[in-house]
Motif scaffolding. Sequence first.
Motif, PDB file in Angstrom:
ATOM      1  N   GLU A   1       0.804  -1.346  -0.007  1.00  0.00           N
ATOM      2  CA  GLU A   1      -0.059   0.129   0.026  1.00  0.00           C
ATOM      3  C   GLU A   1       0.930   1.333   0.123  1.00  0.00           C
ATOM      4  O   GLU A   1       0.552   2.179  -0.886  1.00  0.00           O
TER       5      GLU A   1
ATOM      6  N   SER B   1       0.614   3.940  -2.994  1.00  0.00           N
ATOM      7  CA  SER B   1       0.205   5.445  -2.549  1.00  0.00           C
ATOM      8  C   SER B   1       1.412   6.417  -3.145  1.00  0.00           C
ATOM      9  O   SER B   1       1.213   7.462  -3.539  1.00  0.00           O
TER      10      SER B   1
ATOM     11  N   ASN C   1      -9.430   2.123   3.482  1.00  0.00           N
ATOM     12  CA  ASN C   1      -8.311   3.285   4.024  1.00  0.00           C
ATOM     13  C   ASN C   1      -8.990   4.628   4.298  1.00  0.00           C
ATOM     14  O   ASN C   1      -8.742   5.426   5.106  1.00  0.00           O
TER      15      ASN C   1
ATOM     16  N   TYR D   1     -17.696   5.465  -5.923  1.00  0.00           N
ATOM     17  CA  TYR D   1     -16.493   6.167  -6.596  1.00  0.00           C
ATOM     18  C   TYR D   1     -17.101   7.309  -7.694  1.00  0.00           C
ATOM     19  O   TYR D   1     -16.514   8.415  -8.034  1.00  0.00           O
TER      20      TYR D   1
ATOM     21  N   VAL E   1      -8.479  -3.936  -5.082  1.00  0.00           N
ATOM     22  CA  VAL E   1      -7.916  -2.544  -4.811  1.00  0.00           C
ATOM     23  C   VAL E   1      -8.750  -1.646  -4.285  1.00  0.00           C
ATOM     24  O   VAL E   1      -8.558  -0.595  -3.555  1.00  0.00           O
TER      25      VAL E   1
ATOM     26  N   LYS F   1      -9.732  -1.822  -0.848  1.00  0.00           N
ATOM     27  CA  LYS F   1      -8.939  -1.396   0.130  1.00  0.00           C
ATOM     28  C   LYS F   1      -8.690  -0.138   0.110  1.00  0.00           C
ATOM     29  O   LYS F   1      -8.621   0.642   1.282  1.00  0.00           O
ATOM     30  N   ILE F   2      -8.944   0.599  -0.938  1.00  0.00           N
ATOM     31  CA  ILE F   2      -8.884   2.024  -1.016  1.00  0.00           C
ATOM     32  C   ILE F   2      -9.834   2.643  -0.046  1.00  0.00           C
ATOM     33  O   ILE F   2      -9.948   3.711   0.693  1.00  0.00           O
ATOM     34  N   TYR F   3     -11.053   2.261  -0.380  1.00  0.00           N
ATOM     35  CA  TYR F   3     -12.242   2.595   0.365  1.00  0.00           C
ATOM     36  C   TYR F   3     -12.328   2.425   1.758  1.00  0.00           C
ATOM     37  O   TYR F   3     -12.500   3.398   2.650  1.00  0.00           O
TER      38      TYR F   3
ATOM     39  N   ALA G   1      -5.867  11.404  -2.855  1.00  0.00           N
ATOM     40  CA  ALA G   1      -5.119  10.171  -2.407  1.00  0.00           C
ATOM     41  C   ALA G   1      -4.649   9.411  -3.787  1.00  0.00           C
ATOM     42  O   ALA G   1      -3.897   8.562  -3.657  1.00  0.00           O
ATOM     43  N   LEU G   2      -5.474   9.384  -5.012  1.00  0.00           N
ATOM     44  CA  LEU G   2      -4.976   8.880  -6.276  1.00  0.00           C
ATOM     45  C   LEU G   2      -4.275   9.689  -6.940  1.00  0.00           C
ATOM     46  O   LEU G   2      -4.188   9.449  -8.175  1.00  0.00           O
TER      47      LEU G   2
END
Length: 635
Positions: A263, A267, A291, A375, A284, A287-289, A352-353
């Motif tokens: 991660e 990132s 986080n 999203y 993925v 996981k992003i959600y 974050a992206l």
Amino acid sequence: MRDLALAPPAAALLTGGLADSVFETATRSPALPVLARRSGPDSSVWEEVTAVEFRDQVVDVAKGLIASGISPGERVAILARTRYEWTVLSYALWTVGAEVVPIYPTSSRDQVEWILRDAGCVAVVVEDEQSVMTVGSVCASLPALRHVWQLDAGALDDLVARGEFIPHPTVDSMRRIVLPDSTAAVAYTSGTSGRAMGCALSHRSLASPCDTLLAGWGHTAAPPGEQGAVLAFLPFSHVYGLMVQGLCVRGGLLMGHEPATSEEALSSALHSFRPTYFYAVPSVFEKIYKNFLRTAQCEGRGALFERAADTARDFAAATERRRLGRGSGPGFDLRLQHALFERTVYRRLRAALGGRVRRATSGGSPLSRDLSLFYEGIGIYVHDGYGLTETSGGLTMQPLGREKSGTVGQPLPGSEVRVADDGEILVRGPSVFQGYVGDEDATQRVLHGGWLATGDLGYLDDEGYLAITGRKKDIIITSGGKSVAPAALEQRLRMHPLVHQAVVVGDNRPCVGALITLDPDFLTHWRAGLALQGEAPVREAREENALREEVARAVAAANSAVSRSESIRVFRVLPEPFDVAGGLLTPSMKLRRDEIVRTYAFEIDAMYEARSRRRPPPPPDDPAGWDDSDNVFLR
């Protein structure tokens, strides 16, 4: 039987091999940056490689391959992570007419031996000393293997030096004899239920979905007037990663490579490279959600984030109804709330992206509708597509302006989808593979009159959108005769932040059960937030009770989407996650269901037996005796 066929291909037909696009771009736009690599392992600076520089390096490596005796039609394996050298090597191999055999760097010794022997590889490119030792330990059973090249030991430089005497016209003449229907790659399936099988993919089949997507959707990769940028971190050893590479090289998109899968590394790469388009798999996005949620809770803004997430989903759902002609769109209050959260929450989430992503694609398995709406609501529409190794990657896509979350879109132009009477998805089109290497019987079992039997189950709705419901071989049949597709339940379980993995079981059992593993990062955060008082034994007992209740809520939420007879009635939380090293996940991180059931056979038996001891068994045709979910933890 329901079928759907769209318009003819929107892209020009391929006339040569995949490597031709490298040379065409270098001639047309020599100064265009096409690749980017970090200036150092931990650097945030990316050095760009122009189209002409990329072409020249491909030519130099191709000369080294010729000098090493690599001939057209011979197979060379690449056992490495997603890195710059992978792209250079693959296009150099395609330039000389060789076939690429991708191997996951996490593959076991036995898997490496099987693929190298089954494909008859004459050479293998590895990344590090550990991989050299792995290959060295199986060389005795590989009589065809002539070369082992190590990237970290300067393999590319050695090849360039070896090929200095080869004239440039020799490379060019070899490239020009590569035909579209020549085999470009032998990509092995995940092997979720046995030996991996090598899928022969032609240059045409690999290029076709890329060119069709670029023709119809390429303009969405970046704002008008800007060059699209894609961070490649998905493994090139998977056909999805190969497709991403093909899209970038054929479409003139700037591609950066991120070999690390942690991660932290991803990132960091996203923040420094700042892609305009994001390709990933559902895990993925999940996981992003999670986080996002965990970070908000740590900052004391958990409730605010959840309100913002609900607003995002509501806004996206209303927007979807409008574009599908079913409503007028978000109302005034919803637009006002959304605008407020755009200033306070959504901008931070997009940052974050990298801050430039506006669209993304999810593949590998279906993305949940709730996650897709989330999203879209924060300003990043995620196209959920569908494809297999046997179809060279993508086969469907969301039509622009008519996107429908919860589906995988519609067939790409030139491809066809049909759903058989038993629900199996059949496909036909230019991206379908040539067959399984060395296994004609297996090929004939899945190819019928040009149609590929995918083994996936799904349906076409009234508007021609395809929805995936699971794998045919994964269907569970309980002792009462109820058929249950596990994918939807597992997907909804994983939406809970504490749940990492889930495997639904129940074959020949009185009800559906589940094996669950917990997300270690979120579990640590969750425990810290409990702030329980008292002596250690008392505190631990309270914590376990609270955890049991939380997981039970996740199960109840998953059950809310299915009928009573399909719902999970017993479950166990396992102490360790499933992993590749233990043989319970494929290198592409898919569940090896049969192996998981075998490994945890004792725990599964105990789960059902414990339930039976607590209450009399129900009649065979009445699941009422299994009314409440079990909540047993394994320690």
